[in-house]
Design an enzyme around this catalytic site. Structure first.
Site, PDB file in Angstrom:
ATOM      1  N   LYS A  94      67.639 -25.765  -8.014  1.00  0.00           N
ATOM      2  CA  LYS A  94      67.584 -24.749  -9.064  1.00  0.00           C
ATOM      3  C   LYS A  94      66.398 -23.811  -8.880  1.00  0.00           C
ATOM      4  O   LYS A  94      66.330 -22.753  -9.482  1.00  0.00           O
ATOM      5  CB  LYS A  94      67.517 -25.405 -10.439  1.00  0.00           C
ATOM      6  CG  LYS A  94      66.329 -26.342 -10.640  1.00  0.00           C
ATOM      7  CD  LYS A  94      66.523 -27.203 -11.884  1.00  0.00           C
ATOM      8  CE  LYS A  94      65.578 -28.399 -11.850  1.00  0.00           C
ATOM      9  NZ  LYS A  94      65.958 -29.442 -12.773  1.00  0.00           N
ATOM     10  N   LYS A 100      69.225 -29.125   0.447  1.00  0.00           N
ATOM     11  CA  LYS A 100      69.786 -29.606  -0.814  1.00  0.00           C
ATOM     12  C   LYS A 100      69.878 -28.444  -1.817  1.00  0.00           C
ATOM     13  O   LYS A 100      69.003 -27.572  -1.828  1.00  0.00           O
ATOM     14  CB  LYS A 100      68.828 -30.693  -1.353  1.00  0.00           C
ATOM     15  CG  LYS A 100      69.371 -31.484  -2.511  1.00  0.00           C
ATOM     16  CD  LYS A 100      68.372 -32.558  -2.925  1.00  0.00           C
ATOM     17  CE  LYS A 100      68.553 -32.843  -4.399  1.00  0.00           C
ATOM     18  NZ  LYS A 100      67.533 -33.758  -4.932  1.00  0.00           N
ATOM     19  N   LYS A 138      54.410 -32.688  -3.384  1.00  0.00           N
ATOM     20  CA  LYS A 138      54.012 -31.858  -4.525  1.00  0.00           C
ATOM     21  C   LYS A 138      52.556 -31.436  -4.441  1.00  0.00           C
ATOM     22  O   LYS A 138      52.195 -30.355  -4.908  1.00  0.00           O
ATOM     23  CB  LYS A 138      54.286 -32.587  -5.849  1.00  0.00           C
ATOM     24  CG  LYS A 138      55.756 -32.599  -6.224  1.00  0.00           C
ATOM     25  CD  LYS A 138      55.954 -32.741  -7.727  1.00  0.00           C
ATOM     26  CE  LYS A 138      57.438 -32.714  -8.062  1.00  0.00           C
ATOM     27  NZ  LYS A 138      57.704 -33.064  -9.462  1.00  0.00           N
TER      28      LYS A 138
END
Ligand code: TRP
Length: 344
Positions: free
Chosen positions: A212, A209, A127
């Protein structure tokens, strides 16, 4: 007639239901991946466990959020949990920021979290690379808050996917560390392994994976997609140049479709191979699309009903916050006492 006396030794003590807890961030809509990999199992586990499920809104602050959007996503995520079958009469459902003890224990645990351990968290590294302009301290201490979320409720199990396993390990380490300094403070929770086949991949790049945040909307199924949208997305799913429906290394697209179909229908791969022998990919994609659309139909309908009555949802999360606070504060008080904070 003589009264039959029960032998007290033989009288079975009712066994304590094991406690299970998990959280989900309110960022964006849930995908079929979230549903099959997590939330659908949560619905089932509420029968056998004492469950607590919450919306981890404090965690989502580690990435910059738009206030109005975050509010809407939080209430929608909460309604979605209910729509997916989490029953407030059986399980504790609440919103993290409504329970003050999370942030408070989060601070305390940060003081027992080692800088070196936090630096090794792969999610922190990922991140901070992705949001290089906002590498804030919360992103760094995130695992301490997650440890607090968990340990406050003294759970036996935490169902986590691969991506959160390192954070759960960290939680266990903090719990063991505190227990070894102060005597028994926390129950050390185990990971609850979600059954294989539930990791759902992108429909467009089946080695990745399902996410969204994918820029290609055909790559993921949102739980709230309309049936015809779902069927169309499966029609366009990327497969390979062969023709037979079989589970084999390298056939990532077909393997993913088979795993989705198998999780929903309960059919084994062998059964699916037999059922679709001699049929083409087109038939199979259609069948998968239709079964997903049917599986999600009641969720979407229930979500529409729930969000039409805002006051009812508010009542549910207020009640959840009240009960959760009660449980969480018991642990927090115990911790404060053990570590030497003066009682008021
Ligand atoms: N970190 C988790 C995620 O991003 C969400 C989460 C927060 C969580 N607190 C938790 C999950 C406690 C399990 C237990 O998916």
């Amino acid at each position: 007639m003589e009264e039959v006396k029960q032998n007290p030794v033989q009288e079975a003590k009712p066994e304590r239901k094991k406690i299970m807890l998990s959280g989900i961030q309110p960022t964006g809509t849930f995908t079929l991946g979230n549903y099959l990999g997590a939330v659908r199992n949560w619905r089932q586990t509420q029968e056998d466990f004492q469950c607590a499920y919450f919306i981890a809104d404090l965690h989502s602050l580690t990435v910059r959020q738009e206030p109005a959007k975050l509010r809407k996503q939080s209430i929608d995520a909460f309604a979605l949990l209910l729509a997916c079958g989490i029953d407030p009469a059986k399980s504790l459902v609440f919103i993290q920021s409504h329970v003050h003890a999370h942030a408070e224990l989060g601070w305390i645990l940060a003081c027992y979290s080692m800088f070196g351990d936090l630096s090794r968290m792969t999610q922190f590294k990922d991140k901070s690379a992705k949001h290089a302009d906002n590498v804030n301290a919360g992103l760094f201490t995130y695992p301490a808050l997650m440890a607090a979320d968990i340990l406050l409720y003294q759970p036996d199990y935490v169902p986590v996917g691969e991506d959160q396993r390192q954070h759960l390990e960290f939680t266990r380490d903090v719990a063991v560390r505190m227990n070894s300094i102060y005597g028994s403070v926390f129950r050390v929770p185990d990971a609850y392994i979600v059954k294989a086949g539930a990791k759902i991949m992108s429909l467009q790049e089946p080695t990745k994976k399902m996410s969204k945040s994918d820029t290609n909307v055909n790559a993921f199924i949102s739980i709230l997609d309309e049936p015809n949208v779902i069927v169309n997305k499966f029609k366009r799913a990327v497969t390979d140049s062969e023709t037979s429906v079989c589970y084999r290394e390298g056939k990532d697209g077909i393997n993913n479709l088979m795993s989705i179909y198998s999780v929903i229908t309960g059919n084994t791969y062998e059964q699916i191979e037999r059922d679709f022998a001699g049929k083409g990919y087109g038939d199979f994609k259609k069948a998968v699309g239709e079964c997903v659309a049917e599986e999600l139909r009641p969720v979407r309908e229930r979500f529409a009903e729930l969000t039409a009555d805002k006051a009812a949802i508010e009542a549910i999360y207020r009640k959840g916050a009240e009960t959760a606070s009660h449980v969480a504060e018991r642990t927090l008080d115990k911790v404060k006492k053990k570590i030497g904070l003066l009682a008021k």
